[in-house]
Design a protein around this motif. Structure first.
Motif, PDB file in Angstrom:
ATOM      1  N   SER A   1       0.836  -1.200   0.000  1.00  0.00           N
ATOM      2  CA  SER A   1       0.000   0.000   0.000  1.00  0.00           C
ATOM      3  C   SER A   1       0.874   1.254   0.000  1.00  0.00           C
ATOM      4  O   SER A   1       1.978   1.265   0.569  1.00  0.00           O
ATOM      5  N   THR A   2       0.379   2.309  -0.625  1.00  0.00           N
ATOM      6  CA  THR A   2       1.099   3.586  -0.600  1.00  0.00           C
ATOM      7  C   THR A   2       0.753   4.411   0.634  1.00  0.00           C
ATOM      8  O   THR A   2       1.204   5.554   0.751  1.00  0.00           O
ATOM      9  N   ALA A   3      -0.034   3.861   1.555  1.00  0.00           N
ATOM     10  CA  ALA A   3      -0.299   4.565   2.808  1.00  0.00           C
ATOM     11  C   ALA A   3       0.977   4.539   3.645  1.00  0.00           C
ATOM     12  O   ALA A   3       1.534   3.465   3.900  1.00  0.00           O
ATOM     13  N   PRO A   4       1.490   5.698   4.083  1.00  0.00           N
ATOM     14  CA  PRO A   4       2.747   5.723   4.828  1.00  0.00           C
ATOM     15  C   PRO A   4       2.725   4.892   6.104  1.00  0.00           C
ATOM     16  O   PRO A   4       1.700   4.768   6.780  1.00  0.00           O
ATOM     17  N   THR A   5       3.870   4.296   6.398  1.00  0.00           N
ATOM     18  CA  THR A   5       4.058   3.513   7.613  1.00  0.00           C
ATOM     19  C   THR A   5       4.009   4.441   8.826  1.00  0.00           C
ATOM     20  O   THR A   5       4.487   5.583   8.775  1.00  0.00           O
ATOM     21  N   ALA A   6       3.451   3.961   9.923  1.00  0.00           N
ATOM     22  CA  ALA A   6       3.357   4.764  11.136  1.00  0.00           C
ATOM     23  C   ALA A   6       4.736   5.268  11.555  1.00  0.00           C
ATOM     24  O   ALA A   6       5.714   4.509  11.568  1.00  0.00           O
ATOM     25  N   GLY A   7       4.813   6.562  11.883  1.00  0.00           N
ATOM     26  CA  GLY A   7       6.068   7.146  12.333  1.00  0.00           C
ATOM     27  C   GLY A   7       6.929   7.700  11.216  1.00  0.00           C
ATOM     28  O   GLY A   7       7.965   8.331  11.483  1.00  0.00           O
ATOM     29  N   GLN A   8       6.532   7.468   9.949  1.00  0.00           N
ATOM     30  CA  GLN A   8       7.285   7.975   8.813  1.00  0.00           C
ATOM     31  C   GLN A   8       6.686   9.292   8.312  1.00  0.00           C
ATOM     32  O   GLN A   8       5.513   9.578   8.556  1.00  0.00           O
ATOM     33  N   PRO A   9       7.480  10.119   7.615  1.00  0.00           N
ATOM     34  CA  PRO A   9       6.907  11.342   7.033  1.00  0.00           C
ATOM     35  C   PRO A   9       5.696  11.019   6.178  1.00  0.00           C
ATOM     36  O   PRO A   9       5.715  10.056   5.412  1.00  0.00           O
ATOM     37  N   SER A  10       4.656  11.813   6.314  1.00  0.00           N
ATOM     38  CA  SER A  10       3.414  11.482   5.615  1.00  0.00           C
ATOM     39  C   SER A  10       2.711  12.719   5.075  1.00  0.00           C
ATOM     40  O   SER A  10       2.448  13.670   5.812  1.00  0.00           O
ATOM     41  N   ALA A  11       2.453  12.659   3.762  1.00  0.00           N
ATOM     42  CA  ALA A  11       1.563  13.620   3.122  1.00  0.00           C
ATOM     43  C   ALA A  11       0.348  12.870   2.591  1.00  0.00           C
ATOM     44  O   ALA A  11      -0.337  13.334   1.685  1.00  0.00           O
ATOM     45  N   GLY A  12       0.113  11.686   3.141  1.00  0.00           N
ATOM     46  CA  GLY A  12      -0.994  10.851   2.725  1.00  0.00           C
ATOM     47  C   GLY A  12      -0.572   9.809   1.709  1.00  0.00           C
ATOM     48  O   GLY A  12       0.574   9.776   1.237  1.00  0.00           O
ATOM     49  N   SER A  13      -1.475   8.904   1.369  1.00  0.00           N
ATOM     50  CA  SER A  13      -1.207   7.899   0.345  1.00  0.00           C
ATOM     51  C   SER A  13      -1.251   8.555  -1.030  1.00  0.00           C
ATOM     52  O   SER A  13      -1.694   9.695  -1.172  1.00  0.00           O
ATOM     53  N   TRP A  14      -0.801   7.839  -2.034  1.00  0.00           N
ATOM     54  CA  TRP A  14      -0.767   8.422  -3.375  1.00  0.00           C
ATOM     55  C   TRP A  14      -1.101   7.380  -4.430  1.00  0.00           C
ATOM     56  O   TRP A  14      -1.024   6.173  -4.189  1.00  0.00           O
ATOM     57  N   SER A  15      -1.468   7.852  -5.596  1.00  0.00           N
ATOM     58  CA  SER A  15      -1.729   6.993  -6.747  1.00  0.00           C
ATOM     59  C   SER A  15      -0.468   6.937  -7.604  1.00  0.00           C
ATOM     60  O   SER A  15      -0.041   7.964  -8.139  1.00  0.00           O
ATOM     61  N   PRO A  16       0.171   5.770  -7.748  1.00  0.00           N
ATOM     62  CA  PRO A  16       1.441   5.680  -8.483  1.00  0.00           C
ATOM     63  C   PRO A  16       1.307   6.162  -9.917  1.00  0.00           C
ATOM     64  O   PRO A  16       0.419   5.745 -10.652  1.00  0.00           O
ATOM     65  N   TYR A  17       2.242   7.048 -10.310  1.00  0.00           N
ATOM     66  CA  TYR A  17       2.202   7.608 -11.655  1.00  0.00           C
ATOM     67  C   TYR A  17       3.617   7.707 -12.233  1.00  0.00           C
ATOM     68  O   TYR A  17       3.991   8.712 -12.818  1.00  0.00           O
ATOM     69  N   GLY A  18       4.385   6.662 -12.077  1.00  0.00           N
ATOM     70  CA  GLY A  18       5.776   6.661 -12.516  1.00  0.00           C
ATOM     71  C   GLY A  18       6.694   6.492 -11.335  1.00  0.00           C
ATOM     72  O   GLY A  18       6.381   6.978 -10.235  1.00  0.00           O
ATOM     73  N   CYS A  19       7.822   5.805 -11.537  1.00  0.00           N
ATOM     74  CA  CYS A  19       8.736   5.587 -10.425  1.00  0.00           C
ATOM     75  C   CYS A  19      10.147   5.331 -10.942  1.00  0.00           C
ATOM     76  O   CYS A  19      10.349   4.952 -12.102  1.00  0.00           O
ATOM     77  N   LEU A  20      11.128   5.529 -10.074  1.00  0.00           N
ATOM     78  CA  LEU A  20      12.515   5.163 -10.284  1.00  0.00           C
ATOM     79  C   LEU A  20      13.070   4.682  -8.951  1.00  0.00           C
ATOM     80  O   LEU A  20      12.576   5.075  -7.879  1.00  0.00           O
ATOM     81  N   ILE A  21      14.118   3.860  -9.002  1.00  0.00           N
ATOM     82  CA  ILE A  21      14.725   3.306  -7.787  1.00  0.00           C
ATOM     83  C   ILE A  21      16.194   3.707  -7.763  1.00  0.00           C
ATOM     84  O   ILE A  21      16.910   3.559  -8.758  1.00  0.00           O
ATOM     85  N   ASP A  22      16.654   4.217  -6.622  1.00  0.00           N
ATOM     86  CA  ASP A  22      18.038   4.662  -6.526  1.00  0.00           C
ATOM     87  C   ASP A  22      18.966   3.518  -6.118  1.00  0.00           C
ATOM     88  O   ASP A  22      18.524   2.378  -5.904  1.00  0.00           O
ATOM     89  N   ALA A  23      20.267   3.811  -5.995  1.00  0.00           N
ATOM     90  CA  ALA A  23      21.258   2.772  -5.730  1.00  0.00           C
ATOM     91  C   ALA A  23      21.128   2.164  -4.346  1.00  0.00           C
ATOM     92  O   ALA A  23      21.667   1.077  -4.080  1.00  0.00           O
TER      93      ALA A  23
END
Length: 615
Positions: free
Chosen positions: A264-286
């Motif tokens: 789920s894109t709902a943020p984990t408790a205790g993590q920075p949160s601006a709410g859940s989101w609808s995925p619209y593209g992504c990249l993964i860093d090293a």
């Protein structure tokens, strides 16, 4: 990319290895004549360098400081359910593949030509470090289709589904730079089940087609979920985001199986949160951190993506208006709102990307030198500091407003024109000079990592050196491949090989991994060796000091290499008694590492004529 070791302090093992090879040559004479050692600049220059060099430090290979990628862009044509393979050196389309059923008249065809928001409507493309392409169909109003659908297209080799020994695939038969008509193989829903089955795939470059989730690793989702995000992880597997469901799934790149999710894109408790989101593209860093656009003001984050089981920590950040997404310079760049997020700052919101002020953007990309490029009608390149404008260019004549921006193997810029008459507009990466407008398919809608530049320079920094050897005879059975390297923590040198009886036949063969000092397990007159250097998240480069290919394996006991075993061979063995033998020495018949009378005893029963008589 940092070079961490120089040729002047090469490890003792390398020196010993070269001395050993010289000794082997002296002992075995002709037996080692076909061996090839690559260790100085002139040797490495015999191969093809892609993202590696022997000039920063001479007589060794290391990764380039400025990253590069393959000379191919994979352009998803949303208006016709195809993907174009565009050669960025030749500046023309060289193949086109169907991502869903078609053309018109084929069972399962869902007609929507010219509409990028109906039917399968492919959009996101990703390219792994081997050059294989993955295309994600979004699926609008597509009957009973669940989630998204991924199509994997091979860069090398093919799957001979019809057993004819020939690669049946899309090709530009008339060499006009446009793939059309019979040059694209059809795809029909022959059993009417609404999904692409393996036996329905006719193009043999297509490895597999899978729904996400696949119903094996996770339950199928409701229709209309929309596959709108896809990116390559540090382990080479895929993460796919379903827009309407606000979830991600992890998909195995080798076979398309769903191996984790839903996340789920709902943020984990205790993590920075601006709410859940609808995925619209992504990249993964090293570091294995997934960064996700949302078609809104939220930037999403998922940590620990290299794990197949989690736990996955989810966070989100505000003030991040976005559409496309780019990674580089340790930062996240977002199109549409021209925003930038610095993970190292501890911020919980995005700041302004000031260098792009006044430029309309959707897609955004970071080149191999860390420069940022974006623009829909105006194209602009900004230095890594995010403020210094390097150049700005208007649309070229014959071009059109775009969604996607890409960077090719030469660090030139590709602007993907979003129209029915699909066009790629190309600009010099150095100064923005117009380089031409080139056709692809209907409604090209590509703004993800369509050239693999992000995968190869950010997610998994990598480069290759490839060399081809001629064994001189069909069916050559190659012996061993050995090398000396330096691999700082988190880096690697990976060697693979393939063989064929003609050089032209090599690209149709898959590479096989080779262990250091092991038989490459391939046969053919021509052998192609590929050494891949993989960097780490800290920017360290591995080093390849030398690579040795031992010649075709010689038959045990045939010391004089004349094709038979007789008294001449026995005499040569006897006269060498008490000498040390290296692996593969035909005199060491019992393989104990020494030449002894027992080797003669072992060879006598192998004589090719009675009484070991001379011919």
């Amino acid at each position: 990319m940092k070079t961490t070791h120089s040729m002047h302090t090469a490890p003792k093992g390398r020196t010993l290895r070269l001395l050993t090879l010289a000794l082997m040559g002296a002992l075995a004479g002709q037996a080692m004549a076909a061996d090839k050692i690559y260790t100085v600049n002139g040797d490495f220059a015999l191969g093809i360098l892609d993202g590696v060099n022997f000039t920063v430090v001479a007589n060794q290979l290391q990764l380039n400081a400025v990253g590069t990628t393959f000379p191919v862009a994979w352009i998803a044509n949303a208006g016709e359910d195809t993907v174009s393979k565009f050669d960025t050196n030749l500046n023309k389309e060289v193949a086109r593949y169907r991502t869903w059923f078609g053309p018109a008249g084929q069972p399962g065809y869902f007609g929507h030509l010219g509409n990028a928001y109906a039917g399968a409507a492919p959009s996101r493309t990703s390219v792994d470090i081997d050059g294989n392409a993955y295309v994600l169909n979004r699926h609008f109003s597509q009957g009973t289709q669940n989630g998204g659908t991924i199509v994997k297209i091979l860069a090398e080799g093919f799957i001979d589904r019809n057993g004819n020994g020939v690669m049946d695939t899309s090709i530009d038969l008339d060499n006009n730079g446009i793939i059309e008509g019979a040059e694209i193989l059809p795809l029909a829903d022959t059993n009417g089940n609404g999904i692409i089955d393996d036996n329905e795939i006719q193009d043999e470059r297509i490895a597999w087609v899978k729904r996400v989730p696949d119903g094996i690793g996770a339950p199928l989702v409701a229709t209309g979920a929309l596959g709108r995000a896809m990116c390559i992880g540090t382990d080479g597997n895929l993460w796919v985001g379903l827009y309407s469901n606000r979830t991600f799934y992890k998909v195995r790149s080798s076979d398309g199986a769903t191996i984790a999710g839903p996340v789920s894109t709902a943020p984990t408790a205790g993590q920075p949160s601006a709410g859940s989101w609808s995925p619209y593209g992504c990249l993964i860093d090293a570091n294995g951190t997934l960064w996700s656009a949302s078609l809104g003001s939220v930037l999403g984050r998922i940590d620990n993506t290299a794990s197949d089981t989690g736990p996955y920590t989810v966070s989100s950040y505000s003030n991040c208006s976005n559409y496309g997404i780019g990674l580089g310079n340790g930062k996240v760049y977002l199109g549409s709102g021209n925003r930038v997020f610095d993970p190292s700052s501890g911020a919980t919101s995005c700041g302004a990307l000031s260098g792009m002020s006044g430029v309309g953007t959707l897609g955004i990309v970071v080149d191999g030198g860390g420069n940022i490029i974006a623009g829909t009608s105006t194209v602009r390149k900004v230095a890594p500091d995010g403020t210094t404008i390097l150049w700005t260019q208007p649309l070229q004549s014959g071009g059109s407003s775009s969604v996607g921006i890409q960077v090719d193997a030469n660090n030139d810029v590709l602007q993907i024109g979003f129209t029915s008459a699909g066009r790629i507009q190309k600009y010099s990466g150095a100064n923005g000079a117009p380089l031409g407008v080139f056709p692809v398919g209907n409604m090209p809608y590509t703004y993800s990592d369509a050239t693999g530049l992000s995968a190869r320079t950010v997610t998994s920094p990598t480069g290759t050196w490839t060399v081809t050897l001629d064994g001189g005879a069909a069916g050559t059975d190659w012996s061993k491949v050995l090398w000396n390297d330096l691999t700082p923590n988190g880096t690697a040198v990976v060697v693979s090989a393939r063989a064929a009886d003609t050089e032209a036949g090599l690209p149709a063969q898959p590479y096989m991994p080779v262990a250091n000092g092991a038989d490459p397990m391939v046969a053919g007159r021509f052998m192609q060796i590929q050494a891949r250097l993989n960097g780490n998240a800290a920017g360290d480069s591995p080093i390849l000091y030398d690579l040795t290919v031992q010649g075709p394996a010689q038959g045990t006991c045939d010391v004089d290499l004349d094709g038979d075993i007789d008294k001449a061979d026995l005499s040569l063995i006897s006269r060498s008694r008490n000498q040390t033998a290296q692996p593969g020495d035909p005199r060491d018949a019992d393989g104990d590492g020494r030449i002894t009378p027992n080797d003669v005893k072992v060879c006598i029963p192998q004589c090719t004529r009675p009484n070991c008589a001379l011919q």
